[in-house]
Structure formats: C-alpha cells, structure tokens
Design an enzyme around this catalytic site. Sequence first.
Site, PDB file in Angstrom:
ATOM      1  N   HIS A  29       0.928  -1.070  -0.151  1.00  0.00           N
ATOM      2  CA  HIS A  29      -0.111   0.041   0.180  1.00  0.00           C
ATOM      3  C   HIS A  29       0.847   1.339   0.055  1.00  0.00           C
ATOM      4  CE1 HIS A  29      -2.776  -3.181   1.884  1.00  0.00           C
ATOM      5  NE2 HIS A  29      -3.044  -2.960   0.651  1.00  0.00           N
TER       6      HIS A  29
HETATM    7  C1  LIG Z   1      -1.070  -8.548  -3.566  1.00  0.00           C
HETATM    8  C2  LIG Z   1      -1.879  -7.567  -3.211  1.00  0.00           C
HETATM    9  C3  LIG Z   1      -3.008  -7.504  -2.378  1.00  0.00           C
HETATM   10  C4  LIG Z   1      -3.483  -6.294  -2.011  1.00  0.00           C
HETATM   11  N1  LIG Z   1      -4.952  -6.703  -1.121  1.00  0.00           N
HETATM   12  C5  LIG Z   1      -5.587  -5.323  -0.961  1.00  0.00           C
HETATM   13  C6  LIG Z   1      -6.700  -5.511   0.060  1.00  0.00           C
HETATM   14  O1  LIG Z   1      -6.873  -6.543   0.639  1.00  0.00           O
HETATM   15  N2  LIG Z   1      -7.474  -4.674   0.147  1.00  0.00           N
HETATM   16  C7  LIG Z   1      -7.211  -3.441  -0.605  1.00  0.00           C
HETATM   17  O2  LIG Z   1      -7.925  -2.602  -0.412  1.00  0.00           O
HETATM   18  N3  LIG Z   1      -6.043  -3.368  -1.400  1.00  0.00           N
HETATM   19  C8  LIG Z   1      -5.412  -4.314  -1.658  1.00  0.00           C
HETATM   20  N4  LIG Z   1      -4.378  -4.161  -2.429  1.00  0.00           N
HETATM   21  C9  LIG Z   1      -4.115  -3.067  -3.406  1.00  0.00           C
HETATM   22  C10 LIG Z   1      -5.046  -2.891  -4.554  1.00  0.00           C
HETATM   23  O3  LIG Z   1      -4.763  -3.771  -5.193  1.00  0.00           O
HETATM   24  C11 LIG Z   1      -4.896  -1.485  -5.088  1.00  0.00           C
HETATM   25  O4  LIG Z   1      -5.205  -0.570  -4.165  1.00  0.00           O
HETATM   26  C12 LIG Z   1      -5.620  -1.476  -6.383  1.00  0.00           C
HETATM   27  O5  LIG Z   1      -5.299  -2.433  -7.109  1.00  0.00           O
HETATM   28  C13 LIG Z   1      -5.371   0.018  -6.988  1.00  0.00           C
HETATM   29  O6  LIG Z   1      -6.095   0.087  -8.235  1.00  0.00           O
HETATM   30  P1  LIG Z   1      -5.585   1.201  -9.285  1.00  0.00           P
HETATM   31  O7  LIG Z   1      -6.496   1.025 -10.307  1.00  0.00           O
HETATM   32  O8  LIG Z   1      -5.450   2.304  -8.923  1.00  0.00           O
HETATM   33  O9  LIG Z   1      -4.373   0.656  -9.863  1.00  0.00           O
HETATM   34  P2  LIG Z   1      -3.921  -0.904 -10.425  1.00  0.00           P
HETATM   35  O10 LIG Z   1      -4.634  -2.004  -9.917  1.00  0.00           O
HETATM   36  O11 LIG Z   1      -2.454  -0.872 -10.216  1.00  0.00           O
HETATM   37  O12 LIG Z   1      -4.160  -0.711 -11.980  1.00  0.00           O
HETATM   38  C14 LIG Z   1      -3.371   0.163 -12.865  1.00  0.00           C
HETATM   39  C15 LIG Z   1      -3.325  -0.295 -14.054  1.00  0.00           C
HETATM   40  O13 LIG Z   1      -2.767   0.680 -15.029  1.00  0.00           O
HETATM   41  C16 LIG Z   1      -1.890  -0.108 -15.852  1.00  0.00           C
HETATM   42  N5  LIG Z   1      -0.718   0.836 -16.313  1.00  0.00           N
HETATM   43  C17 LIG Z   1       0.378   1.042 -15.396  1.00  0.00           C
HETATM   44  N6  LIG Z   1       1.012   1.981 -16.010  1.00  0.00           N
HETATM   45  C18 LIG Z   1       0.676   2.153 -17.241  1.00  0.00           C
HETATM   46  C19 LIG Z   1       1.140   2.999 -18.325  1.00  0.00           C
HETATM   47  N7  LIG Z   1       2.414   3.642 -18.185  1.00  0.00           N
HETATM   48  N8  LIG Z   1       0.556   2.712 -19.477  1.00  0.00           N
HETATM   49  C20 LIG Z   1      -0.674   2.009 -19.813  1.00  0.00           C
HETATM   50  N9  LIG Z   1      -1.193   1.439 -18.595  1.00  0.00           N
HETATM   51  C21 LIG Z   1      -0.645   1.370 -17.258  1.00  0.00           C
HETATM   52  C22 LIG Z   1      -1.427  -1.399 -15.165  1.00  0.00           C
HETATM   53  O14 LIG Z   1      -1.183  -2.323 -16.219  1.00  0.00           O
HETATM   54  C23 LIG Z   1      -2.806  -1.735 -14.468  1.00  0.00           C
HETATM   55  O15 LIG Z   1      -3.813  -2.467 -15.213  1.00  0.00           O
HETATM   56  C24 LIG Z   1      -3.456  -5.161  -2.964  1.00  0.00           C
HETATM   57  C25 LIG Z   1      -2.418  -5.101  -3.835  1.00  0.00           C
HETATM   58  C26 LIG Z   1      -1.650  -6.269  -4.047  1.00  0.00           C
HETATM   59  C27 LIG Z   1      -0.690  -6.155  -4.958  1.00  0.00           C
END
Ligand SMILES: Cc1cc2nc3c(=O)[nH]c(=O)nc-3n(C[C@H](O)[C@H](O)[C@H](O)COP(=O)(O)OP(=O)(O)OC[C@H]3O[C@@H](n4cnc5c(N)ncnc54)[C@H](O)[C@@H]3O)c2cc1C
Length: 589
Positions: free
Chosen positions: A518
């Site tokens: 996180h």
């Molecule tokens: C193992 C693990 C367990 C977790 N467990 C929890 C939990 O229990 N509860 C909780 O609240 N949170 C948890 N989290 C955190 C949660 O996964 C994230 O808060 C959430 O996924 C964030 O969503 P997001 O869409 O902001 O980012 P992401 O899920 O990271 O999505 C970002 C997307 O952008 C794409 N991307 C990145 N850079 C580029 C670029 N330059 N060009 C094009 N595409 C790009 C990536 O491929 C990805 O698909 C966990 C995370 C992990 C890794």
Amino acid sequence: MVSKRPKADVVVVGLGWSGSLMAEELTRAGLNVVAIDRGPWIDTSTHTPPAVDPDELRWGQRKEFLSPPRDNTVTFRNHAGQTAAPLRDYGIFELGRGVGGAGFHWAGMAWRFSPWDFEVRSRTIERYGRRKAEDGEMQLQDWGVTYDTLEPFYDQWERIAGISGKAGNIKGQIQPGGNPFEGPRARDYPTPKLKTLRIMELFNKATTDMGLHPFTIPCANISEPYTNPLGVSMGACTYCGFCLAYGCGNFSKSSPQACIFPVLVRRPNFKVITRSCVTKVNKSSDGKTVTGVTFIDENGHEWEQPADIVCLTAFQVDNVRILLNSGVGKTYDPKSGEGTIGRNFSFQTVSGTDMWFEDEHINPFIGTGGLGSQIDDYNGDNFDHSKLDFIGGAGILTLARDGAPIAKAAALPEGSPRWGSGFKKAYAKYYRNYGTIFNQGCSMPTRSATLDLDPTYRDKFGVPLLRLTYDYAQSDRNMAKFTMDRAVEIARAMGAAHVTGFNFADKAFSTAVIASDHVIGGAVMGDDPATSAVNPWLQSWDAHNLFVVGASAFPNNAGYNPTGTVGALAIRTAQAIHQTYVRNPARLA
Ligand SMILES: Cc1cc2nc3c(=O)[nH]c(=O)nc-3n(C[C@H](O)[C@H](O)[C@H](O)COP(=O)(O)OP(=O)(O)OC[C@H]3O[C@@H](n4cnc5c(N)ncnc54)[C@H](O)[C@@H]3O)c2cc1C
Ligand code: SF4
C-alpha cells in the site's frame, strides 16, 4: 514516426479498479472512452478456471499475475546522501500485469478510511496542539475532502463490488457486531459478513475479555450470490484458501473482471488498447491544458491518442512517473518545500506477531483473502495520544487465510529444525496450528520523502525510472512498536504457546520487504495548490482537463487497505467530470 489515433472524449490510462470504475461511469454518461493498458487482457474463465487456480508455484511463488521488475521497477534510497539503486525483485511494489491491475490478484479487504484519516492535520492540532502535528519531520495536510462528503461514493463502490460485512455505525447509531469506531454509514453492506473461522473465534474471545471491540473485516470475497447495480452476478465464496495473489475462478472475489468488464466491454463507446505503455501526457502549446497521451505498442511503435480529457489511473507510482516525465506541474523539492509532484510519499507501518498453538487446529487451508477479525481500539485517533510519542495507530487483525504450503514451510516456532525429519515433524504439526496478528498501521509522510526521476536508470523505452527517497517518520516507528506490544498481549491471551513479535518499522525502511502493497502519495489532493498536485476532485491544478486518480492522491496513509477509498474517489471524480466538467471545461470549484 508517431502515428495518430482518432480523438476520444476521454482517454483512461490504466484499466485497474480506478480506470474501470471511471470508464464505466463515463461511458454510461455517453462519453466516448479509450482505455490504454500496458498489460495483456486477463480474464477469469481463461486465466483462472477453478481447476487450475490453486497453483501456488505459479501464482504465489512465481507471481505470474505481477508485472515483473524487468518491465517496471523503481530505484530506491533512504536519504538524499545515498545513490539510489533499482529494485530487481518483487518488494513493496507488487504491480498488476494486465487489465484489472492488482484488483485481480488482491486479497479483498474492503475498507473505508476513518473520518480522522482525511483531516489528520486539523484534528491533531485541535485535540493535542500544534506541536504534536508539526514535529519538524512529518508533513501533515488535510485531504480537502471529508469522510462525510465521500460516504455516498463509498456506498456506490461497495454496491458495485458486493462487499460482505456488518455495519458498526448506521447514521450515527452504533450497531451490535460491527466496528463501533467506523464513520457513520447510510446503510449496511450489500452482502452479509463472512463466516467466523477458528482463529477469529480465539481472537474475538481474547479481545472481548480484554475490553476491546472485535468485528469481522469487510471483504470483497463475497458471502452469498449477488447481482450488482450494473446487472453483473457473482457467486458465493467457497473459502478455498487460495485467494491472495490468485484470481478467483469462482467469480466470488470482486475485481474489475468480475464486477465491471462484463458491461463495459459491450458498450460501443468504449475501446480498450492492451499491451501498450503510456509514456507521457501531451501538453497544449499554452501549457494550460493537455491534448492526449503518447503510448508505445507491443511492437515498439509510438502512437498519439488525442483526447479532450485525460484520466491517469495507472496506479500510484506510474501516475507520478508519467506526470514527471510529461513536465506537468513542478517537481517537489524537499529542501525548499516547493513543487508538488513527488510530494508526500508514504507506506504503512506493519508490525504484529506470529503465533503457534499446541492444541488448536487453525486449519489455514480454509479461508479467504481478506477474511479475519480486527480491533480498531488502537487505530487512527480512537485512543488518547496525549501521553504517547506518536500520532495514529493500526488496525490490529488476525487472518483466516494463508494455507499456502510452500510459503508456510518457513513459518515455524523459533528453535524448530529447518531440515530432515525434525523439520518434517515440526512442519506437519505447526502448519495446522499457525496464526498471525497483523497490525496494518497508518503512515505519515515526511518532509524529506520524495519521488523524482532517476538521473541514471531508464526503462526499456528509455523513460527514466522513478526514484524513491524515503524512510519512516519517528512517530510511525513509535506507533509500530506500541501496536506490536498490543498484538503480543492479544496472542498470549489467545493461548498461543509460541509468540514472536515482528516490527518492520524498527529498522531502516526497505523496498525489498513485502510488508503490505500500500504505497501512496506523489500527486496528492488538497485545497491548496502550493501543497497539492490535484484539487479535491483529483483535477490537476496545472491542466484542468487532466485528472489523476488512485492512491497517488492520498496525502497520508491509514491503518486500512486503500482500495475502498481509491474506488470512492474514482467514482466521485468521474461523476464530477460528466455532470459538471464537460458542460463547463474549467477548474471545478
Ligand atoms: C498482493 C496484493 C494484495 C492487495 N490486497 C488488498 C486488499 O486486501 N485490500 C485493498 O484495499 N487493497 C489491496 N491491494 C491494493 C489494491 O490492489 C490497489 O489499491 C488497487 O489495485 C489499485 O487500483 P488502481 O486501479 O489504482 O491501480 P492498479 O490496480 O495497479 O491498476 C493500474 C493499471 O494501470 C496499468 N498501467 C500502469 N502503468 C501504465 C502505463 N504507463 N501505461 C498504460 N497502462 C499502465 C496497469 O497495467 C494496471 O492495469 C493489494 C495489492 C496487492 C498487490
Ligand atoms: S477464497 Fe473465495 S473469493 Fe477467494 S479465490 Fe477462493 S472462492 Fe474466490
């Protein structure tokens, strides 16, 4: 040569939870949306059918759902006097590899932050005086949005994800069985809380006897069949135990794939471009707006995607790197305190204890990714800090999961043999009898914490890696020790025969330790452009048609997982765009 694509109303960069929630909201409002994701298309039935899903070697050990460091990493140092070096293995950045982002393989704890978390600075000053908030090291600031403002958007996210739980506070009325410390909610969770497993029973009894207030963690591992407001159906969780780091072939773990893609991909005004990495946001000639993004496809060809509105939803590190590489906004300078891009990175302060029972069968192979019991008595500002040398606290929880037999081969009491028949005997006994208490602590940014572009190392496209300069604040360290001591007391009260406390904040911060995933900050929200990169609608102060969405906007981290707050902020931003911004493209007031 750069090729140019047809112009879109909105380009969404990254299709994880943030990007898909925004794309769903914006396409439903009639806008034409192009989403670009650097990873491949990943789907439940093709990637994780139930028959092959519990493959610990593939998903848990080799981490095939994660973006490998060779593709995407950061450089790191503890302070400006050191030379940063690239992280070459998985560590605190367990980034998603394809569409769905980390929301496909996440655990599923589904929290709201507490009202205090959004107003850390003003509430600390109000209760304890200015000296506690301004200790010379921490850099506290309010978010410019309160819990009450965000509550309806939390509710919408929970409905889309089908979160299972038991409310503790509905409209100010404390509810039996829920978390009495949570902020007031308009209504209960959409699905009931999950079952109480054996480790939770032990934790609940011990903490209740100690005068504390245990409750079941709200989960995105849903407890009963559910159809969300988009019309997408999910099945009930089977407690299969292989959840964190895995996909869910059962369609029981909320993810963009399970909850949003089935409707989103059918909309004619939505298009997704996969295996294409966005390298920068393009600025207009007057520098006041942006015109779209540049991306590189899987064949190495460079493209321009023009759009009226750009939404960066590429996760915390990638959002910040794209901003820095595009020259949007001014880079934060820790010496002068000027500039906002790269400001207020922080992590979490994780401590707790391992515990082994002699006569209890915990049976960790029955569980879900997010399931456990928690107390919030030592979280946020729920306890008096007047005589304590820190602010904030941690959610103290035990987990009903983690039966992974390869990973757990190292989880033995101190003194156990590590090889031969003695090891086999100890492992056969303690595999079933092991538990953990995990303190997920809040974390406050420091003045010296910085994200900027590394002067030496570049990725495969020639774009500089992000450089992280960070170490814990002393307040965070003191808090992690305090909460570790509470976890040890609880473990003993639970009857554990062997108790070994741990505290990741008792030494220099390291990106190599997977304590939690996180990471936050770097493009933080607020109502003052001098100290924030985006306003309370996550709209860039420097280009009004650019929105930067995700945990990059959090000015401080809470003692909870972030995704509920990421989801609520994404929905609020998307609604502000289609309800207000498109009619009057200007700074949202
Ligand atoms: C193992 C693990 C367990 C977790 N467990 C929890 C939990 O229990 N509860 C909780 O609240 N949170 C948890 N989290 C955190 C949660 O996964 C994230 O808060 C959430 O996924 C964030 O969503 P997001 O869409 O902001 O980012 P992401 O899920 O990271 O999505 C970002 C997307 O952008 C794409 N991307 C990145 N850079 C580029 C670029 N330059 N060009 C094009 N595409 C790009 C990536 O491929 C990805 O698909 C966990 C995370 C992990 C890794
Ligand atoms: S524990 Fe439940 S939510 Fe997790 S993978 Fe298994 S069935 Fe899915």
